[in-house]
Design a protein around this motif. Structure first.
Motif, PDB file in Angstrom:
ATOM      1  N   ASP A   1      -0.052 -10.928 -10.675  1.00 38.20           N
ATOM      2  CA  ASP A   1      -1.468 -11.094 -11.030  1.00 38.20           C
ATOM      3  C   ASP A   1      -2.404 -10.483  -9.986  1.00 38.20           C
ATOM      4  O   ASP A   1      -3.424  -9.876 -10.342  1.00 38.20           O
ATOM      5  CB  ASP A   1      -1.795 -12.573 -11.205  1.00 38.20           C
ATOM      6  N   SER A   2      -2.084 -10.659  -8.698  1.00 32.06           N
ATOM      7  CA  SER A   2      -2.960 -10.120  -7.657  1.00 32.06           C
ATOM      8  C   SER A   2      -3.047  -8.611  -7.733  1.00 32.06           C
ATOM      9  O   SER A   2      -4.126  -8.021  -7.578  1.00 32.06           O
ATOM     10  CB  SER A   2      -2.449 -10.544  -6.273  1.00 32.06           C
ATOM     11  N   TYR A   3      -1.938  -7.967  -7.995  1.00 34.11           N
ATOM     12  CA  TYR A   3      -1.946  -6.503  -8.060  1.00 34.11           C
ATOM     13  C   TYR A   3      -2.516  -5.998  -9.384  1.00 34.11           C
ATOM     14  O   TYR A   3      -3.052  -4.888  -9.441  1.00 34.11           O
ATOM     15  CB  TYR A   3      -0.540  -5.968  -7.775  1.00 34.11           C
ATOM     16  N   GLN A   4      -2.428  -6.824 -10.425  1.00 31.25           N
ATOM     17  CA  GLN A   4      -3.121  -6.497 -11.662  1.00 31.25           C
ATOM     18  C   GLN A   4      -4.627  -6.483 -11.418  1.00 31.25           C
ATOM     19  O   GLN A   4      -5.341  -5.589 -11.879  1.00 31.25           O
ATOM     20  CB  GLN A   4      -2.774  -7.513 -12.752  1.00 31.25           C
ATOM     21  N   TYR A   5      -5.101  -7.483 -10.650  1.00 32.95           N
ATOM     22  CA  TYR A   5      -6.523  -7.504 -10.294  1.00 32.95           C
ATOM     23  C   TYR A   5      -6.916  -6.267  -9.494  1.00 32.95           C
ATOM     24  O   TYR A   5      -7.959  -5.648  -9.763  1.00 32.95           O
ATOM     25  CB  TYR A   5      -6.873  -8.762  -9.482  1.00 32.95           C
TER      26      TYR A   5
ATOM     27  N   HIS B   1       1.027   0.046 -15.338  1.00 32.15           N
ATOM     28  CA  HIS B   1       2.390  -0.347 -15.685  1.00 32.15           C
ATOM     29  C   HIS B   1       3.283  -0.524 -14.454  1.00 32.15           C
ATOM     30  O   HIS B   1       4.044  -1.481 -14.381  1.00 32.15           O
ATOM     31  CB  HIS B   1       3.002   0.684 -16.637  1.00 32.15           C
ATOM     32  N   ALA B   2       3.172   0.399 -13.492  1.00 33.97           N
ATOM     33  CA  ALA B   2       4.088   0.353 -12.351  1.00 33.97           C
ATOM     34  C   ALA B   2       3.616  -0.588 -11.245  1.00 33.97           C
ATOM     35  O   ALA B   2       4.417  -1.366 -10.707  1.00 33.97           O
ATOM     36  CB  ALA B   2       4.290   1.764 -11.792  1.00 33.97           C
ATOM     37  N   ILE B   3       2.328  -0.520 -10.894  1.00 32.94           N
ATOM     38  CA  ILE B   3       1.852  -1.265  -9.725  1.00 32.94           C
ATOM     39  C   ILE B   3       2.003  -2.781  -9.885  1.00 32.94           C
ATOM     40  O   ILE B   3       2.506  -3.446  -8.968  1.00 32.94           O
ATOM     41  CB  ILE B   3       0.401  -0.862  -9.380  1.00 32.94           C
ATOM     42  N   PRO B   4       1.604  -3.388 -11.020  1.00 36.65           N
ATOM     43  CA  PRO B   4       1.833  -4.831 -11.151  1.00 36.65           C
ATOM     44  C   PRO B   4       3.317  -5.202 -11.077  1.00 36.65           C
ATOM     45  O   PRO B   4       3.671  -6.252 -10.523  1.00 36.65           O
ATOM     46  CB  PRO B   4       1.251  -5.159 -12.534  1.00 36.65           C
ATOM     47  N   GLN B   5       4.184  -4.358 -11.603  1.00 34.59           N
ATOM     48  CA  GLN B   5       5.622  -4.633 -11.534  1.00 34.59           C
ATOM     49  C   GLN B   5       6.127  -4.543 -10.099  1.00 34.59           C
ATOM     50  O   GLN B   5       6.971  -5.340  -9.667  1.00 34.59           O
ATOM     51  CB  GLN B   5       6.384  -3.648 -12.426  1.00 34.59           C
TER      52      GLN B   5
ATOM     53  N   ASN C   1       0.827  -1.207   0.000  1.00 32.52           N
ATOM     54  CA  ASN C   1       0.000   0.000   0.000  1.00 32.52           C
ATOM     55  C   ASN C   1       0.859   1.255   0.000  1.00 32.52           C
ATOM     56  O   ASN C   1       0.549   2.244  -0.678  1.00 32.52           O
ATOM     57  CB  ASN C   1      -0.934   0.015   1.221  1.00 32.52           C
ATOM     58  N   ASP C   2       1.951   1.215   0.762  1.00 29.39           N
ATOM     59  CA  ASP C   2       2.870   2.357   0.775  1.00 29.39           C
ATOM     60  C   ASP C   2       3.470   2.589  -0.602  1.00 29.39           C
ATOM     61  O   ASP C   2       3.527   3.726  -1.095  1.00 29.39           O
ATOM     62  CB  ASP C   2       4.005   2.107   1.784  1.00 29.39           C
ATOM     63  N   LEU C   3       3.910   1.518  -1.233  1.00 29.05           N
ATOM     64  CA  LEU C   3       4.551   1.652  -2.539  1.00 29.05           C
ATOM     65  C   LEU C   3       3.554   2.040  -3.626  1.00 29.05           C
ATOM     66  O   LEU C   3       3.838   2.868  -4.493  1.00 29.05           O
ATOM     67  CB  LEU C   3       5.242   0.335  -2.898  1.00 29.05           C
ATOM     68  N   MET C   4       2.372   1.450  -3.567  1.00 29.22           N
ATOM     69  CA  MET C   4       1.356   1.717  -4.585  1.00 29.22           C
ATOM     70  C   MET C   4       0.838   3.139  -4.522  1.00 29.22           C
ATOM     71  O   MET C   4       0.560   3.765  -5.555  1.00 29.22           O
ATOM     72  CB  MET C   4       0.182   0.741  -4.429  1.00 29.22           C
ATOM     73  N   SER C   5       0.690   3.664  -3.308  1.00 27.67           N
ATOM     74  CA  SER C   5       0.086   4.998  -3.138  1.00 27.67           C
ATOM     75  C   SER C   5       1.113   6.063  -2.801  1.00 27.67           C
ATOM     76  O   SER C   5       0.741   7.206  -2.525  1.00 27.67           O
ATOM     77  CB  SER C   5      -0.965   4.957  -2.030  1.00 27.67           C
ATOM     78  N   VAL C   6       2.386   5.701  -2.826  1.00 22.09           N
ATOM     79  CA  VAL C   6       3.471   6.604  -2.430  1.00 22.09           C
ATOM     80  C   VAL C   6       3.190   7.135  -1.013  1.00 22.09           C
ATOM     81  O   VAL C   6       3.404   8.314  -0.727  1.00 22.09           O
ATOM     82  CB  VAL C   6       3.638   7.768  -3.442  1.00 22.09           C
ATOM     83  N   GLY C   7       2.676   6.276  -0.171  1.00 19.33           N
ATOM     84  CA  GLY C   7       2.396   6.629   1.211  1.00 19.33           C
ATOM     85  C   GLY C   7       1.100   7.366   1.451  1.00 19.33           C
ATOM     86  O   GLY C   7       0.727   7.612   2.610  1.00 19.33           O
TER      87      GLY C   7
ATOM     88  N   GLY D   1       4.295  -5.159  -7.505  1.00 18.92           N
ATOM     89  CA  GLY D   1       3.760  -6.364  -6.883  1.00 18.92           C
ATOM     90  C   GLY D   1       4.640  -7.573  -7.140  1.00 18.92           C
ATOM     91  O   GLY D   1       4.868  -8.390  -6.244  1.00 18.92           O
ATOM     92  N   GLN D   2       5.153  -7.683  -8.342  1.00 13.69           N
ATOM     93  CA  GLN D   2       6.041  -8.785  -8.681  1.00 13.69           C
ATOM     94  C   GLN D   2       7.358  -8.687  -7.923  1.00 13.69           C
ATOM     95  O   GLN D   2       7.872  -9.674  -7.390  1.00 13.69           O
ATOM     96  CB  GLN D   2       6.313  -8.786 -10.196  1.00 13.69           C
ATOM     97  N   ALA D   3       7.891  -7.457  -7.839  1.00 12.20           N
ATOM     98  CA  ALA D   3       9.189  -7.258  -7.201  1.00 12.20           C
ATOM     99  C   ALA D   3       9.125  -7.447  -5.685  1.00 12.20           C
ATOM    100  O   ALA D   3      10.017  -8.049  -5.081  1.00 12.20           O
ATOM    101  CB  ALA D   3       9.723  -5.870  -7.528  1.00 12.20           C
ATOM    102  N   VAL D   4       8.061  -6.949  -5.064  1.00  7.66           N
ATOM    103  CA  VAL D   4       7.971  -6.962  -3.603  1.00  7.66           C
ATOM    104  C   VAL D   4       7.308  -8.228  -3.077  1.00  7.66           C
ATOM    105  O   VAL D   4       7.772  -8.815  -2.086  1.00  7.66           O
ATOM    106  CB  VAL D   4       7.209  -5.717  -3.098  1.00  7.66           C
ATOM    107  N   ALA D   5       6.224  -8.649  -3.719  1.00 12.27           N
ATOM    108  CA  ALA D   5       5.446  -9.787  -3.212  1.00 12.27           C
ATOM    109  C   ALA D   5       5.571 -11.027  -4.085  1.00 12.27           C
ATOM    110  O   ALA D   5       5.033 -12.079  -3.735  1.00 12.27           O
ATOM    111  CB  ALA D   5       3.974  -9.395  -3.100  1.00 12.27           C
ATOM    112  N   GLY D   6       6.259 -10.908  -5.216  1.00  9.31           N
ATOM    113  CA  GLY D   6       6.360 -12.039  -6.129  1.00  9.31           C
ATOM    114  C   GLY D   6       5.023 -12.418  -6.716  1.00  9.31           C
ATOM    115  O   GLY D   6       4.765 -13.586  -7.030  1.00  9.31           O
ATOM    116  N   ASP D   7       4.137 -11.431  -6.885  1.00  9.83           N
ATOM    117  CA  ASP D   7       2.756 -11.710  -7.310  1.00  9.83           C
ATOM    118  C   ASP D   7       2.250 -10.565  -8.181  1.00  9.83           C
ATOM    119  O   ASP D   7       1.663  -9.610  -7.688  1.00  9.83           O
ATOM    120  CB  ASP D   7       1.869 -11.890  -6.076  1.00  9.83           C
TER     121      ASP D   7
END
Length: 320
Positions: A271-275, A257-261, A82-88, A263-269
């Motif tokens: 698809d979930s963040y694409q959803y 473009h950024a949020i799914p990437q 949430n911090d990374l996705m919303s820049v805090g 998600g992959q880098a931080v959570a290894g997931d």
């Protein structure tokens, strides 16, 4: 201030979620969803056997399980993401939800009058919003002194993985007394469409970034109204529609473009963040959600946009 009753309520500590009952929300699955208490008439959120899971079309009965898997996957890294996705910014938005609720002042009024004030935070598994309520009400301090408090916060979530993270964080932050001794904070597994609580139980009902993940939003709103006391307040913090066209284009580019990437880098997931990104675009606009809240029988429906409409806080009151 709009009216809100203070009245004793039945406390629920830890319960096992009841299975979602199709009949509980069948009355809102109509071509037109409306309320006898409202002139508003809106299309039902769920129509027919299909619904959306992000941009994917799925059977209605499949969505709950698919959403549950998403949050099982991201539970441990959810707040960091949430911090990374919303820049805090999610911290500021949640702070605003608590500030607008006036819980600090309401807690003082409840204690001075000897009345009970009960809060339900739905889809709040990791405790991010409920901890803000505990801090605003100064409940942790009360648990260390008298061991009793007339303020209670119940965190309800459909996902046990999220609840486990939340309870662990709560015990690390506040110790065990708040949960085990005076029961000012409880974690309950439950379905938004069929809540495991009594009628007229809560003074304040909040849901932050969870309503868009519910299969049948209309049923969830009706359940919120059911469990609120007469005069009780419903508040929803949710992603919404950006107002400015240029800002919306920038926001969409970042989101897709950024949020799914991330998600992959931080959570290894990825698809979930694409959803999660897609679910925002499929959810109601500010005005549409306001109409749904009114159609569910709430009075004084309103909303306030934040950060250009990236999120909005909606609210309404259960009639007295």
């Amino acid at each position: 201030m709009r009216p809100a009753y203070f009245a004793p309520a039945i406390r629920t500590t830890y319960v096992i979620r009841r299975k979602y009952k199709e009949s509980a929300s069948s009355f809102v699955r109509l071509a037109n969803f409306s309320s006898a208490n409202s002139a508003k008439k809106v299309d039902a959120y769920v129509q027919g056997p299909k619904t959306h899971f992000g941009y994917e079309e799925v059977n209605v009965e499949q969505k709950e399980g698919k959403v549950k898997k998403v949050f099982e996957s991201v539970a441990d890294s959810y707040d960091v993401m949430n911090d990374l996705m919303s820049v805090g910014l999610h911290r500021y938005w949640k702070d605003e939800l608590v500030r607008i609720s006036g819980v600090g002042a309401l807690a003082k009024a409840a204690r001075s009058s000897g009345k009970q004030f009960d809060i339900l935070d739905l889809a709040g598994g990791t405790g991010d919003v409920s901890f803000r309520f505990i801090d605003a009400a100064e409940s942790a301090e009360r648990s260390k002194s008298s061991g009793k408090d007339s303020i209670s916060v119940t965190v309800c979530d459909i996902n046990p993985s999220m609840l486990q993270v939340g309870e662990k964080r709560a015990r690390e932050r506040y110790g065990n007394a708040l949960i085990d001794k005076n029961r000012s904070l409880a974690f309950v597994e439950g379905n938004a469409q069929d809540l495991p609580f009594e009628d007229n139980q809560f003074d304040l009902f909040t849901i932050a970034f969870g309503l868009r993940n519910v299969t049948d939003v209309d049923a969830a709103l009706c359940e919120a109204r059911r469990v609120l006391k007469p005069g009780g307040r419903f508040m929803c913090l949710e992603f919404s529609r950006v107002e400015n066209d240029t800002f919306r284009a920038i926001y969409d580019a970042y989101s897709f473009h950024a949020i799914p990437q991330i998600g992959q880098a931080v959570a290894g997931d990825r698809d979930s963040y694409q959803y999660l990104v897609e679910s925002i675009r499929k959810f109601s606009t500010q005005e549409e959600l306001k109409d749904r809240i009114e159609a569910a029988g709430f009075t004084f429906p309103s909303y306030v946009n934040y950060t250009g409409g990236i999120v909005a806080i909606h609210e309404g009151y259960k009639p007295i």
